[in-house]
Design an enzyme around this catalytic site. Sequence first.
Site, PDB file in Angstrom:
ATOM      1  N   LYS A 127     -18.570  17.330  -2.613  1.00  0.00           N
ATOM      2  CA  LYS A 127     -18.119  16.247  -3.502  1.00  0.00           C
ATOM      3  C   LYS A 127     -19.329  15.370  -3.845  1.00  0.00           C
ATOM      4  CE  LYS A 127     -14.900  12.324  -3.660  1.00  0.00           C
ATOM      5  NZ  LYS A 127     -13.572  11.838  -3.327  1.00  0.00           N
ATOM      6  N   LYS A 155     -12.478  14.360   4.832  1.00  0.00           N
ATOM      7  CA  LYS A 155     -13.531  13.865   3.948  1.00  0.00           C
ATOM      8  C   LYS A 155     -14.438  12.877   4.658  1.00  0.00           C
ATOM      9  CE  LYS A 155     -14.109  10.563   1.390  1.00  0.00           C
ATOM     10  NZ  LYS A 155     -13.997   9.395   0.525  1.00  0.00           N
ATOM     11  N   ARG A 197       0.844  -1.203   0.000  1.00  0.00           N
ATOM     12  CA  ARG A 197       0.000   0.000   0.000  1.00  0.00           C
ATOM     13  C   ARG A 197       0.879   1.253   0.000  1.00  0.00           C
ATOM     14  NH1 ARG A 197      -2.891  -3.420   3.688  1.00  0.00           N
ATOM     15  NH2 ARG A 197      -2.077  -2.350   5.536  1.00  0.00           N
TER      16      ARG A 197
END
Length: 342
Positions: free
Chosen positions: A218, A135, A45
């Site tokens: 968003k 977010k 990752r």
Amino acid sequence: MMSHLAATIQQLATKGKGILAADESAGTIGKRLAAVSVESTEESRRAYRNLLITTPHLNEYIAGVILYEETLSQQTLDGMLFPEKLKNLGILAGIKVDKGLIPLENTNQEQVTQGLDGLAERLIAYRKLGASFAKWRAVYAISEGTPSSLSIKTNAEILARYAAICQNNDIVPIVEPEVLIDGDYTLERSAEVSEKVLQAVFKALFKHKVKLEYIVLKPSMIISGKQCKTPASVAEVAKATLTILRRTVPAAVPTINFLSGGQTPEQATAHLNAMNTLSPALPWNLSYSYARALQEYPMKIWHGDSNNISQAQAAFALRAKLNSLASVGKYNESMEKEKMQA
Ligand code: 5MM
């Protein structure tokens, strides 16, 4: 002196730049890596996200990168923390702060997003690690009886509470209500649902005294469902999306950065471009905050092999450049053939 919130939103809303969503949770990145036959480990990752973040020219197209908690304290190959590396490039670091979806009881399998408990404390820690925006994603599925008004109201309330907590901790919130693309529904049905969802979100933001000047919205684009027998054209998507945004999103919101939601990379770019050419007099900056539409090609090309890094970075830079052009209405399809040198 400009406040933290003002400085952050000013940078995120830079004309011609967008946001890279690289905040896939462990489960989601695991699926993406498995699709290219790469085992998901802390190191794979890190290596993949290192590839994205160290892409040459990234700062010409990307104003901010949303990271996952693990990535916030990982390092680039030259031993720099990811947020520090981004800062050096003039890119802001953001952080996904929701803790995923849980069932919304007494509905038809609808979901609600969790993670408000202890959020203020986590935000203080994330700020120290270099995050300046956050977010939170709420999800709405379209079917005959969904989304229900209970799901719309509950998710709106939670999004607003999250946004208020962020702003009170000097963090700009990205407010992400995602209407899922799956289903055979029409463009009109998508418009009807998105209008209700966005109206509820802005009502809740107002109730919770969230300063609209310091948020990023968003949303999903208004598109026909993936299995719709009469898919909407690019022009229809652009027109419907702008109609619904104009009805629901106050002009005080500085920037709207769409999610791609499972559209192909080319569709996501074409739709964004069409919106930015349709009307020159938009009240908000209209840009992108894509994960899959930016990452699909670089992920496939990389395939876990370090020999492929520069080719993967070139594919990523090209996608970012094309979306940057689309965010100012200067993209056209023939540009898809362009080869960029890494
Ligand atoms: C909808 O997903 C967001 C935007 O990505 P796409 O452009 O691919 O639609 C994305 O930021 C998403 O929220 C993150 O990948 C985190 O997803 P999970 O499912 O891990 O919470």
